[in-house]
Scaffold this active site. Structure first.
Site, mmCIF file in Angstrom:
data_model
loop_
_atom_site.group_PDB
_atom_site.id
_atom_site.type_symbol
_atom_site.label_atom_id
_atom_site.label_comp_id
_atom_site.label_asym_id
_atom_site.label_seq_id
_atom_site.Cartn_x
_atom_site.Cartn_y
_atom_site.Cartn_z
ATOM 1 N N ILE A 159 0.834 -1.209 0.000
ATOM 2 C CA ILE A 159 0.000 0.000 0.000
ATOM 3 C C ILE A 159 0.868 1.259 0.000
ATOM 4 O O ILE A 159 0.604 2.213 -0.744
ATOM 5 C CB ILE A 159 -0.972 -0.011 1.209
ATOM 6 N N ARG A 235 -3.718 1.374 10.875
ATOM 7 C CA ARG A 235 -4.402 0.890 12.072
ATOM 8 C C ARG A 235 -4.407 2.016 13.094
ATOM 9 O O ARG A 235 -3.405 2.722 13.276
ATOM 10 C CB ARG A 235 -3.700 -0.337 12.676
ATOM 11 N N ASP A 259 -8.837 7.052 8.688
ATOM 12 C CA ASP A 259 -9.780 5.997 8.306
ATOM 13 C C ASP A 259 -9.872 4.949 9.411
ATOM 14 O O ASP A 259 -10.698 4.045 9.330
ATOM 15 C CB ASP A 259 -9.312 5.337 6.995
ATOM 16 N N GLU A 264 -11.843 2.044 17.678
ATOM 17 C CA GLU A 264 -12.944 1.958 16.699
ATOM 18 C C GLU A 264 -13.856 0.748 16.906
ATOM 19 O O GLU A 264 -15.005 0.743 16.460
ATOM 20 C CB GLU A 264 -12.390 1.936 15.270
ATOM 21 N N HIS A 296 -13.181 3.174 8.607
ATOM 22 C CA HIS A 296 -12.359 2.023 8.167
ATOM 23 C C HIS A 296 -12.892 1.468 6.836
ATOM 24 O O HIS A 296 -13.209 0.283 6.724
ATOM 25 C CB HIS A 296 -12.338 0.929 9.248
ATOM 26 N N PHE A 299 -10.631 -0.060 2.269
ATOM 27 C CA PHE A 299 -10.574 -1.299 1.463
ATOM 28 C C PHE A 299 -11.778 -1.427 0.532
ATOM 29 O O PHE A 299 -11.796 -2.305 -0.330
ATOM 30 C CB PHE A 299 -10.572 -2.525 2.401
HETATM 31 P P1 NAD Z 1 2.711 -4.904 3.651
HETATM 32 O O1 NAD Z 1 3.045 -6.064 4.533
HETATM 33 O O2 NAD Z 1 2.809 -5.079 2.170
HETATM 34 O O3 NAD Z 1 3.618 -3.640 4.042
HETATM 35 C C1 NAD Z 1 3.907 -3.261 5.351
HETATM 36 C C2 NAD Z 1 5.263 -2.583 5.333
HETATM 37 O O4 NAD Z 1 5.518 -2.086 6.650
HETATM 38 C C3 NAD Z 1 6.410 -3.538 4.975
HETATM 39 O O5 NAD Z 1 7.211 -2.971 3.963
HETATM 40 C C4 NAD Z 1 7.181 -3.682 6.286
HETATM 41 O O6 NAD Z 1 8.580 -3.858 6.081
HETATM 42 C C5 NAD Z 1 6.884 -2.345 6.942
HETATM 43 N N1 NAD Z 1 7.105 -2.354 8.384
HETATM 44 C C6 NAD Z 1 6.982 -3.364 9.260
HETATM 45 N N2 NAD Z 1 7.296 -2.968 10.509
HETATM 46 C C7 NAD Z 1 7.623 -1.654 10.404
HETATM 47 C C8 NAD Z 1 8.037 -0.677 11.332
HETATM 48 N N3 NAD Z 1 8.210 -0.984 12.633
HETATM 49 N N4 NAD Z 1 8.279 0.572 10.888
HETATM 50 C C9 NAD Z 1 8.145 0.886 9.566
HETATM 51 N N5 NAD Z 1 7.758 -0.018 8.643
HETATM 52 C C10 NAD Z 1 7.495 -1.263 9.057
HETATM 53 O O7 NAD Z 1 1.256 -4.454 4.086
HETATM 54 P P2 NAD Z 1 0.229 -3.598 3.228
HETATM 55 O O8 NAD Z 1 -0.653 -4.509 2.434
HETATM 56 O O9 NAD Z 1 0.933 -2.491 2.549
HETATM 57 O O10 NAD Z 1 -0.718 -3.027 4.406
HETATM 58 C C11 NAD Z 1 -0.215 -2.093 5.349
HETATM 59 C C12 NAD Z 1 -1.218 -1.933 6.482
HETATM 60 O O11 NAD Z 1 -2.407 -1.334 5.966
HETATM 61 C C13 NAD Z 1 -1.721 -3.267 7.079
HETATM 62 O O12 NAD Z 1 -0.860 -3.700 8.128
HETATM 63 C C14 NAD Z 1 -3.079 -2.919 7.595
HETATM 64 O O13 NAD Z 1 -2.967 -2.582 8.961
HETATM 65 C C15 NAD Z 1 -3.482 -1.684 6.808
HETATM 66 N N6 NAD Z 1 -4.671 -1.876 5.976
HETATM 67 C C16 NAD Z 1 -5.730 -1.028 6.148
HETATM 68 C C17 NAD Z 1 -6.870 -1.182 5.361
HETATM 69 C C18 NAD Z 1 -8.065 -0.267 5.490
HETATM 70 O O14 NAD Z 1 -9.153 -0.569 4.975
HETATM 71 N N7 NAD Z 1 -7.939 0.882 6.138
HETATM 72 C C19 NAD Z 1 -6.927 -2.205 4.398
HETATM 73 C C20 NAD Z 1 -5.808 -3.022 4.246
HETATM 74 C C21 NAD Z 1 -4.685 -2.857 5.037
#
Ligand code: NAD
Length: 331
Positions: A159, A235, A259, A264, A296, A299
């Site tokens: 993302i 989150r 979001d 929540e 939220h 997605f």
């Molecule tokens: P992803 O696993 O592809 O990417 C997460 C990135 O965060 C990775 O590159 C990882 O190395 C990095 N990371 C891990 N620990 C870290 C830290 N301590 N500091 C900095 N970076 C760190 O995940 P994604 O698919 O890109 O999703 C990211 C987040 O988005 C998910 O964890 C989820 O919480 C959130 N999300 C929200 C929604 C929504 O509807 N609002 C939907 C999907 C995902």
């Protein structure tokens, strides 16, 4: 026959899963029960007679809930989302299998993050209401050009990278911090402190873990640019909401697009319009003109819902058909 109990089911979930159950060849032999309540220790008994439960972001699979599910003979918790901070995955290890949907549409979330930024910055939430009242004035609606500004991204996974591309399309400079960085064209990877101090817009895209809980707090906010805008579509627990509210009230931060919210659960996804919301922090945040809150929903695109349902059905079918745990969450 594989019986799945869906918790926290909304009409759009049901529609996407029913389409998969009707069309997906892997879904043959799967029978679904759709329950509205969220999964927690008090509702877990509803899973009686099912082989798997399918849960979303605000269901709670803590130790007590897992114990009830295991006692009922439930073998698998299938998360229909990417994050799994709501599951005690260490306790689940060896007791019940866990799988998730690691990717379904990073574009859905990244595009929502940009939609929120554009709305907040250009005051579209106020303009929409004014024009409906035939108030065509512009005072108070001034935004700033995104072009030439610096976007700071924390978490450059699927993302974060999609959001970086969108920002580049707007002519923004992109700086990023990731605990496990992997290069991307045109993006400067820096320390977290440097990203915080350079960003005009800071967008969070890392997972919620013990290390990242309240990564945006009073101290880190004080190292951000005065007037910077925070976007959180990841989150709620990444941000100390009390510190955020304080910074918005003093003008230390220029705005926030949220979001997600750390409290929540039980609030988002429900109609609270006829209740007195007891959470004074979210109520005050929503009352601020420079805060935009969505429930939220980042997605929520057709493509994402269809991919979520497809991968979840595939995960469940392969676990029960041949014992393969696809997209498993390790304890
Ligand atoms: P992803 O696993 O592809 O990417 C997460 C990135 O965060 C990775 O590159 C990882 O190395 C990095 N990371 C891990 N620990 C870290 C830290 N301590 N500091 C900095 N970076 C760190 O995940 P994604 O698919 O890109 O999703 C990211 C987040 O988005 C998910 O964890 C989820 O919480 C959130 N999300 C929200 C929604 C929504 O509807 N609002 C939907 C999907 C995902």
């Amino acid at each position: 026959m594989i019986r799945i109990a869906f918790f926290d089911t909304k009409p759009y979930d049901r529609q996407a899963f029913e389409a998969q159950l009707a069309e997906n060849p892997f879904a043959k032999g799967i029978k679904a029960s759709f329950f509205e309540p969220r999964l927690d220790r008090t509702t877990a008994s509803m899973a009686k007679g099912h082989d798997a439960v399918c849960i979303f972001v605000n269901d709670v699979a803590d130790k007590d809930t897992i114990d009830v599910l295991v006692a009922l003979g439930v073998k698998l918790i299938a998360l229909r989302c990417a994050g799994y901070n709501n599951v005690d995955f260490k306790y689940a290890h060896g007791r019940i299998a866990l799988c998730r949907v690691p990717a379904y549409s990073p574009y859905a979330v990244a595009e929502h993050a940009m939609a929120m930024l554009l709305c907040l910055n250009r005051n579209l939430h106020h303009a929409y209401v004014r024009v409906r009242e035939f108030n065509f004035t512009l005072t108070g609606l001034t935004g700033f050009d995104l072009h030439g500004k610096t976007a700071g991204i924390v978490g450059m996974g699927k993302i974060g990278r999609a959001f970086a591309s969108i920002c580049q399309g707007f002519g923004m400079d992109v700086v990023a911090y990731d605990a496990y960085p992997s290069p991307m064209d045109g993006v400067k990877f820096l320390s977290l402190g440097e990203v915080l101090s350079k960003a005009d817009v800071l967008s969070l895209h890392c997972p919620l873990t013990k290390d990242t809980h309240h990564m945006i707090n009073k101290k880190t906010i004080s190292s951000m640019k005065k007037g910077a805008v925070l976007i959180n579509t990841s989150r709620g627990g990444l941000v100390d909401s009390i510190a955020l509210l304080g910074a918005l009230k003093t003008g230390r931060l220029g705005g926030a697009a949220l979001d997600v919210y750390e409290e929540e659960t039980g609030l988002f996804y429900e109609d609270q319009s006829y209740r007195i919301v007891q959470d004074d922090i979210i109520a005050r945040l929503i009352s601020l003109p420079n805060v935009l809150v969505t429930s939220h929903q980042a997605f929520l695109t057709k493509e994402a819902l269809s991919n979520i349902a497809g991968t979840t059905i595939d995960n469940i079918a392969s676990y029960f058909d041949n014992g393969e745990l696809k997209n498993g969450v390790a304890g």
